[in-house]
Design a protein around this motif. Sequence first.
Motif, PDB file in Angstrom:
ATOM      1  N   HIS A  31     -11.285   6.240   7.077  1.00 51.60           N
ATOM      2  CA  HIS A  31     -12.338   5.545   6.307  1.00 51.60           C
ATOM      3  C   HIS A  31     -12.646   6.281   5.004  1.00 51.60           C
ATOM      4  O   HIS A  31     -13.811   6.443   4.625  1.00 51.60           O
ATOM      5  N   GLN A  32     -11.610   6.702   4.360  1.00 52.45           N
ATOM      6  CA  GLN A  32     -11.751   7.431   3.096  1.00 52.45           C
ATOM      7  C   GLN A  32     -10.978   6.715   2.000  1.00 52.45           C
ATOM      8  O   GLN A  32     -10.079   5.898   2.272  1.00 52.45           O
ATOM      9  N   GLU A  33     -11.349   7.027   0.746  1.00 50.91           N
ATOM     10  CA  GLU A  33     -10.626   6.460  -0.388  1.00 50.91           C
ATOM     11  C   GLU A  33      -9.298   7.183  -0.557  1.00 50.91           C
ATOM     12  O   GLU A  33      -9.147   8.331  -0.131  1.00 50.91           O
ATOM     13  N   PRO A  34      -8.289   6.534  -1.143  1.00 53.24           N
ATOM     14  CA  PRO A  34      -8.317   5.183  -1.733  1.00 53.24           C
ATOM     15  C   PRO A  34      -8.063   4.058  -0.732  1.00 53.24           C
ATOM     16  O   PRO A  34      -8.236   2.888  -1.070  1.00 53.24           O
ATOM     17  N   GLY A  35      -7.672   4.396   0.500  1.00 52.64           N
ATOM     18  CA  GLY A  35      -7.379   3.348   1.469  1.00 52.64           C
ATOM     19  C   GLY A  35      -8.580   2.511   1.843  1.00 52.64           C
ATOM     20  O   GLY A  35      -8.465   1.312   2.106  1.00 52.64           O
ATOM     21  N   THR A  36      -9.756   3.125   1.877  1.00 51.71           N
ATOM     22  CA  THR A  36     -11.002   2.418   2.177  1.00 51.71           C
ATOM     23  C   THR A  36     -11.948   2.560   0.991  1.00 51.71           C
ATOM     24  O   THR A  36     -12.680   3.554   0.897  1.00 51.71           O
ATOM     25  N   PRO A  37     -11.937   1.608   0.062  1.00 51.38           N
ATOM     26  CA  PRO A  37     -12.808   1.694  -1.115  1.00 51.38           C
ATOM     27  C   PRO A  37     -14.281   1.711  -0.717  1.00 51.38           C
ATOM     28  O   PRO A  37     -14.708   0.959   0.158  1.00 51.38           O
ATOM     29  N   SER A  38     -15.045   2.563  -1.368  1.00 54.68           N
ATOM     30  CA  SER A  38     -16.473   2.676  -1.049  1.00 54.68           C
ATOM     31  C   SER A  38     -17.298   1.559  -1.668  1.00 54.68           C
ATOM     32  O   SER A  38     -18.446   1.344  -1.287  1.00 54.68           O
ATOM     33  N   ASN A  39     -16.730   0.850  -2.622  1.00 56.16           N
ATOM     34  CA  ASN A  39     -17.479  -0.209  -3.314  1.00 56.16           C
ATOM     35  C   ASN A  39     -17.071  -1.611  -2.871  1.00 56.16           C
ATOM     36  O   ASN A  39     -17.283  -2.583  -3.566  1.00 56.16           O
TER      37      ASN A  39
ATOM     38  N   PRO B  63       0.823  -1.213   0.000  1.00 58.46           N
ATOM     39  CA  PRO B  63       0.000   0.000   0.000  1.00 58.46           C
ATOM     40  C   PRO B  63       0.852   1.255   0.000  1.00 58.46           C
ATOM     41  O   PRO B  63       1.956   1.273   0.547  1.00 58.46           O
ATOM     42  N   THR B  64       0.337   2.307  -0.635  1.00 52.48           N
ATOM     43  CA  THR B  64       1.044   3.586  -0.664  1.00 52.48           C
ATOM     44  C   THR B  64       0.825   4.332   0.643  1.00 52.48           C
ATOM     45  O   THR B  64      -0.031   3.960   1.462  1.00 52.48           O
ATOM     46  N   GLU B  65       1.575   5.403   0.834  1.00 52.56           N
ATOM     47  CA  GLU B  65       1.391   6.229   2.021  1.00 52.56           C
ATOM     48  C   GLU B  65      -0.009   6.820   2.047  1.00 52.56           C
ATOM     49  O   GLU B  65      -0.643   6.932   3.109  1.00 52.56           O
ATOM     50  N   GLU B  66      -0.541   7.173   0.877  1.00 53.83           N
ATOM     51  CA  GLU B  66      -1.899   7.717   0.790  1.00 53.83           C
ATOM     52  C   GLU B  66      -2.922   6.668   1.208  1.00 53.83           C
ATOM     53  O   GLU B  66      -3.914   6.983   1.884  1.00 53.83           O
ATOM     54  N   ASP B  67      -2.704   5.409   0.815  1.00 56.52           N
ATOM     55  CA  ASP B  67      -3.597   4.326   1.223  1.00 56.52           C
ATOM     56  C   ASP B  67      -3.624   4.198   2.753  1.00 56.52           C
ATOM     57  O   ASP B  67      -4.689   4.097   3.365  1.00 56.52           O
ATOM     58  N   LEU B  68      -2.452   4.210   3.357  1.00 51.59           N
ATOM     59  CA  LEU B  68      -2.348   4.005   4.798  1.00 51.59           C
ATOM     60  C   LEU B  68      -2.967   5.151   5.590  1.00 51.59           C
ATOM     61  O   LEU B  68      -3.627   4.932   6.615  1.00 51.59           O
ATOM     62  N   VAL B  69      -2.774   6.381   5.125  1.00 49.10           N
ATOM     63  CA  VAL B  69      -3.308   7.546   5.833  1.00 49.10           C
ATOM     64  C   VAL B  69      -4.815   7.644   5.654  1.00 49.10           C
ATOM     65  O   VAL B  69      -5.566   7.885   6.620  1.00 49.10           O
TER      66      VAL B  69
END
Length: 216
Positions: free
Chosen positions: A201-209, A190-196
């Motif tokens: 509970h936001q994308e892209p770390g937490t996919p809404s679908n 995972p990227t740093e953006e994914d982890l943060v």
Amino acid sequence: MFRQVPVFLRNSFTKRPLASRSVLQSSLRFAQSVVKLPTQEYDAPIVQHSPASTDKALRTELSEFYKTNEIQFFVDYEKSIGNYIADVDGNVYLDLFQSIASLALGYNHPKMVEALTNNPDNYALIVNRPALACLPPKQWCDTLRNSLMSVAPSGLDHVQLMMCGTCANENAFKMAIINHAYRKRGCKPPTEEDLVSCLQHQEPGTPSNLGIIAFE
């Protein structure tokens, strides 16, 4: 899930070293105490027609300082054996659920009692109830290798222990989603953006679908 830890216990540690003789004496007393456990499973359930007076008395006593709404009945574990659970009023029931689905071998299995009482190496583990995830005992590698890993299904070379059935299912769902995301990223970490973003509970770390649903 939180452990229920009484906060009113006094510190009862002693500075005096434990002598091997006292340990052996304690082990002997413990071994003698388990002789009371039944060794023969009941032939059939036993149902008393008298009122559950002992159970009612225990409920009344316990309710003075403890919440009792969830209690189904008080159990006489010393008289429970195999598939049968005994209450404090002389009733013996065929327990198809095995407590809270936590007794794969039934109540007071003779082999488990024998392993406990005849192996002093188990005493320290039982008394200290180690936190296996962060403070495992020195023999933990051999214990896992000779038990769970010895019967691991083909292709599965790792094991993860959980505290209960609920958290086992919850973490299985988590692992499925994590593996799905890993493959979707092209098997990259995972990227740093994914982890943060996942912490919010936001994308892209937490996919809404992506989620888990269940149907009756």
